[in-house]
Design an enzyme around this catalytic site. Structure first.
Site, PDB file in Angstrom:
ATOM      1  N   ARG A  34      96.639  35.852  82.738  1.00  0.00           N
ATOM      2  CA  ARG A  34      95.200  36.531  82.972  1.00  0.00           C
ATOM      3  C   ARG A  34      94.343  35.042  82.743  1.00  0.00           C
ATOM      4  NH1 ARG A  34      94.969  42.120  82.914  1.00  0.00           N
ATOM      5  NH2 ARG A  34      92.645  42.293  82.747  1.00  0.00           N
ATOM      6  N   GLY A  37      90.600  32.261  77.771  1.00  0.00           N
ATOM      7  CA  GLY A  37      89.690  32.446  76.881  1.00  0.00           C
ATOM      8  C   GLY A  37      89.862  34.092  76.079  1.00  0.00           C
ATOM      9  N   GLY A 174      85.026  53.438  65.433  1.00  0.00           N
ATOM     10  CA  GLY A 174      85.202  51.772  65.364  1.00  0.00           C
ATOM     11  C   GLY A 174      84.089  51.173  65.907  1.00  0.00           C
ATOM     12  N   GLU A 195      84.262  60.595  66.455  1.00  0.00           N
ATOM     13  CA  GLU A 195      85.103  60.383  65.143  1.00  0.00           C
ATOM     14  C   GLU A 195      86.397  60.918  64.540  1.00  0.00           C
ATOM     15  OE1 GLU A 195      85.808  56.116  64.462  1.00  0.00           O
ATOM     16  OE2 GLU A 195      87.495  57.831  62.848  1.00  0.00           O
ATOM     17  N   ASP A 285      96.280  38.680  66.759  1.00  0.00           N
ATOM     18  CA  ASP A 285      96.035  39.788  67.436  1.00  0.00           C
ATOM     19  C   ASP A 285      97.799  40.448  67.505  1.00  0.00           C
ATOM     20  OD1 ASP A 285      93.023  40.402  67.326  1.00  0.00           O
ATOM     21  OD2 ASP A 285      93.062  41.127  69.003  1.00  0.00           O
ATOM     22  N   HIS A 418      63.901  28.610  52.048  1.00  0.00           N
ATOM     23  CA  HIS A 418      62.849  29.558  51.601  1.00  0.00           C
ATOM     24  C   HIS A 418      61.679  29.646  53.266  1.00  0.00           C
ATOM     25  CE1 HIS A 418      60.331  32.412  50.014  1.00  0.00           C
ATOM     26  NE2 HIS A 418      59.331  32.064  50.156  1.00  0.00           N
TER      27      HIS A 418
HETATM   28  P1  NAD Z   1      89.096  50.948  65.491  1.00  0.00           P
HETATM   29  O1  NAD Z   1      90.088  50.629  64.252  1.00  0.00           O
HETATM   30  O2  NAD Z   1      88.063  49.608  64.784  1.00  0.00           O
HETATM   31  O3  NAD Z   1      88.229  52.586  65.347  1.00  0.00           O
HETATM   32  C1  NAD Z   1      88.857  53.370  65.962  1.00  0.00           C
HETATM   33  C2  NAD Z   1      88.725  54.431  65.366  1.00  0.00           C
HETATM   34  O4  NAD Z   1      88.936  55.091  66.437  1.00  0.00           O
HETATM   35  C3  NAD Z   1      88.934  54.547  64.326  1.00  0.00           C
HETATM   36  O5  NAD Z   1      87.659  55.250  63.021  1.00  0.00           O
HETATM   37  C4  NAD Z   1      89.576  55.906  64.131  1.00  0.00           C
HETATM   38  O6  NAD Z   1      89.979  57.016  63.234  1.00  0.00           O
HETATM   39  C5  NAD Z   1      89.407  56.416  65.961  1.00  0.00           C
HETATM   40  N1  NAD Z   1      90.371  57.832  66.308  1.00  0.00           N
HETATM   41  C6  NAD Z   1      91.091  57.487  66.197  1.00  0.00           C
HETATM   42  N2  NAD Z   1      91.974  58.607  67.069  1.00  0.00           N
HETATM   43  C7  NAD Z   1      91.043  59.244  67.813  1.00  0.00           C
HETATM   44  C8  NAD Z   1      90.693  60.481  68.451  1.00  0.00           C
HETATM   45  N3  NAD Z   1      91.736  61.310  69.134  1.00  0.00           N
HETATM   46  N4  NAD Z   1      89.576  61.122  68.509  1.00  0.00           N
HETATM   47  C9  NAD Z   1      88.212  60.512  67.727  1.00  0.00           C
HETATM   48  N5  NAD Z   1      88.601  59.204  67.271  1.00  0.00           N
HETATM   49  C10 NAD Z   1      89.539  59.078  66.981  1.00  0.00           C
HETATM   50  O7  NAD Z   1      89.686  50.250  67.106  1.00  0.00           O
HETATM   51  P2  NAD Z   1      88.008  49.709  68.048  1.00  0.00           P
HETATM   52  O8  NAD Z   1      87.569  50.100  67.406  1.00  0.00           O
HETATM   53  O9  NAD Z   1      88.883  50.311  69.466  1.00  0.00           O
HETATM   54  O10 NAD Z   1      88.721  48.362  67.552  1.00  0.00           O
HETATM   55  C11 NAD Z   1      89.917  47.563  67.921  1.00  0.00           C
HETATM   56  C12 NAD Z   1      90.028  46.254  66.947  1.00  0.00           C
HETATM   57  O11 NAD Z   1      89.260  45.460  67.921  1.00  0.00           O
HETATM   58  C13 NAD Z   1      89.581  45.983  66.380  1.00  0.00           C
HETATM   59  O12 NAD Z   1      90.511  45.688  64.890  1.00  0.00           O
HETATM   60  C14 NAD Z   1      88.542  45.215  65.979  1.00  0.00           C
HETATM   61  O13 NAD Z   1      88.722  44.844  64.882  1.00  0.00           O
HETATM   62  C15 NAD Z   1      88.556  44.487  67.405  1.00  0.00           C
HETATM   63  N6  NAD Z   1      87.309  44.395  67.013  1.00  0.00           N
HETATM   64  C16 NAD Z   1      86.258  43.279  66.524  1.00  0.00           C
HETATM   65  C17 NAD Z   1      84.940  43.629  66.876  1.00  0.00           C
HETATM   66  C18 NAD Z   1      84.207  43.148  65.907  1.00  0.00           C
HETATM   67  O14 NAD Z   1      85.082  41.759  64.129  1.00  0.00           O
HETATM   68  N7  NAD Z   1      82.882  42.793  66.094  1.00  0.00           N
HETATM   69  C19 NAD Z   1      84.413  43.946  67.957  1.00  0.00           C
HETATM   70  C20 NAD Z   1      85.543  44.396  69.199  1.00  0.00           C
HETATM   71  C21 NAD Z   1      86.931  44.678  68.798  1.00  0.00           C
END
Ligand code: NAD
Length: 431
Positions: A34, A37, A174, A195, A285, A418
């Site tokens: 793809r 990056g 999340g 959630e 990942d 500071h």
């Molecule tokens: P996540 O695992 O952070 O959150 C997913 C959430 O979905 C969980 O809280 C879970 O309980 C909920 N969930 C699962 N099934 C569900 C359902 N049927 N109905 C309602 N809620 C449900 O996943 P994400 O936000 O998709 O992120 C994916 C990955 O990408 C993570 O590993 C994250 O670390 C990474 N990421 C990191 C950043 C950052 O560090 N700023 C930003 C974006 C993504």
């Protein structure tokens, strides 16, 4: 000719490993089917930050800056223009990485890599051979088996939208969910978060996650906790984001031809990023250990150093994480609950962000929190958890302290500039 290293995947793990290996004099072949990056640069970290910055400026323009004596009439968000700028940012950064790979004389093959096995020269991948193999194939969104899941957007499509949806339902509160809540709440969508758990923010400290939820509720976001969605079509929103987690991409790589061990969908690795097969590494990942771009960067360094015979290891316990909401939330190390569960005699010291003069000067009416988790017997820092701007920058200080196993006394003896928001760490040490 056999390369020293073949790398599968050109995201943060893959391109960093390629640069590091080439810099050390190794010959490198990088496969990417793809965009160079990967997800981070093209449809994740970077485009989301570009759009979130536009959203933050719009928040100020439409009233947020009045508290600071700056008013702005008829503020308007030109969303297509913000998207155009986001695309420009991505193009610039991807171009920069492509130029760097070229300067490092890395062979880039823009095709899907398939591992074919091993011969006397090394590992064979789509006709190319190398003595070492680094798998950096990344991850993809999990699409759960719920009704109408096919109508949902993922991180890829939501960042490509060119207009702001009137209503947005977010399945999964999340990290991805919360960043998109922040963006589209500022941009004017009516946002509802579903959630499954009883808190948002995943592993984020519960007190901080509750504070963050209250802040967004005041801004009109609805949170439905304990709500496991089973039918995306019932949510009645103009757009639905599916953000219930990501899974490693391991299928289709040909891992079975080398008998690379995969467990629960991710390649199994140790602290040197080694798989069960000698000279085969998995970073980013795809090993499912910590799905963060900066983890991939560190794993890339460690994989290449291990190939070079240098002692190195990833310390997974000191990797910071940030949620780029407004205000930002950031963490490193153990929460108090996790520390107690792990058997530490841990205590917590916490202080409002308002103890930082710089924070007060720049966050009118704002509040936040800094929490330090400390091992009581020796005073060693076990974790730091913060809410407030710009804790994405401040958390590195705590990460250094954690990495170096500093005590709070040692940390409190460091002179901080500071006024700076980072001073909150020193103040909390002394609290
Ligand atoms: P996540 O695992 O952070 O959150 C997913 C959430 O979905 C969980 O809280 C879970 O309980 C909920 N969930 C699962 N099934 C569900 C359902 N049927 N109905 C309602 N809620 C449900 O996943 P994400 O936000 O998709 O992120 C994916 C990955 O990408 C993570 O590993 C994250 O670390 C990474 N990421 C990191 C950043 C950052 O560090 N700023 C930003 C974006 C993504």
């Amino acid at each position: 000719m056999a390369y020293d290293v073949i790398i599968i995947g050109g995201g943060p793990g893959g391109y960093k490993a390629a640069e590091h290996a080439a810099h050390a004099g190794l010959s490198v072949c990088l496969f990417e089917h793809r965009a160079i990056g990967g997800v981070c640069l093209n449809e994740g970290c970077i485009p989301s930050k570009a759009l979130l910055y536009s959203a933050k400026l719009y928040d100020y323009a439409k009233g947020g800056s009045a508290k600071y004596g700056v008013t702005c009439d008829n503020a308007r968000l030109d969303y297509p223009a913000a998207v155009e700028r986001k695309d420009k940012v991505v193009k610039t950064l991807v171009g920069g990485i492509e130029a760097s790979l070229k300067a490092h004389k890395i062979t880039i093959i823009r095709n899907t890599a398939a591992i074919e096995g091993k011969n006397l020269d090394g590992f064979v991948v789509s006709g190319e051979t190398a003595r070492n193999l680094i798998i950096a194939a990344g991850s993809e969104p999990i699409i759960p088996p719920i009704k109408h899941a096919d109508t949902c957007l993922t991180n890829r499509e939501i960042l490509a939208l060119t207009e702001v949806p009137e209503t947005l339902a977010v399945i999964g509160g999340g990290v991805i969910g919360l960043e998109m809540v922040s963006l589209f709440n500022s941009a004017g969508s009516k946002v509802t978060v579903y959630e499954a758990l009883d808190k948002i923010g995943g592993s984020l400290d519960r007190e901080l996650s509750t504070m963050l939820q209250r802040i967004y509720e005041k801004r009109g976001v609805t949170f439905k906790l304990g709500a496991a969605v089973s039918d995306a079509g019932e949510l009645g929103a103009s757009k639905v984001l599916m953000s219930v987690g990501r899974r490693a991409v391991t299928r289709g790589l040909g891992l079975e031809s080398l008998n690379v061990y995969v467990e629960r969908g991710a390649v199994v690795t140790d602290a040197q990023t080694r798989t069960n097969v000698p000279n085969v590494y998995a970073i980013g990942d795809v090993n499912g250990k910590s799905m963060l771009a900066h983890t991939a960067y560190r794993e890339a360094e460690v994989a290449v150093n291990t190939i070079l015979g240098k002692n190195d290891a990833v310390n997974y316990a000191t990797i910071p994480s940030v949620v780029y909401t407004n205000p930002e939330a950031a963490s490193v190390g153990l929460t108090l609950d996790a520390a107690l569960t792990a058997g530490y005699r841990a205590v917590e010291r916490k202080l409002s962000m308002r103890y930082s003069g710089r924070f007060v000067a720049e966050n009118e009416g704002g509040d936040g929190l800094c929490k330090l988790v400390i091992n009581e017997p020796d005073g060693v820092l076990l974790g730091a958890h913060m809410l407030g701007n710009p804790v994405s920058e401040v958390i590195s200080t705590a990460a250094v302290a954690l990495e170096r196993r500093m005590t709070v006394k040692q940390l409190s003896e460091v002179t901080f500039p500071h006024p700076s928001v980072a001073e909150i760490i020193k103040e909390t040490c002394l609290a």
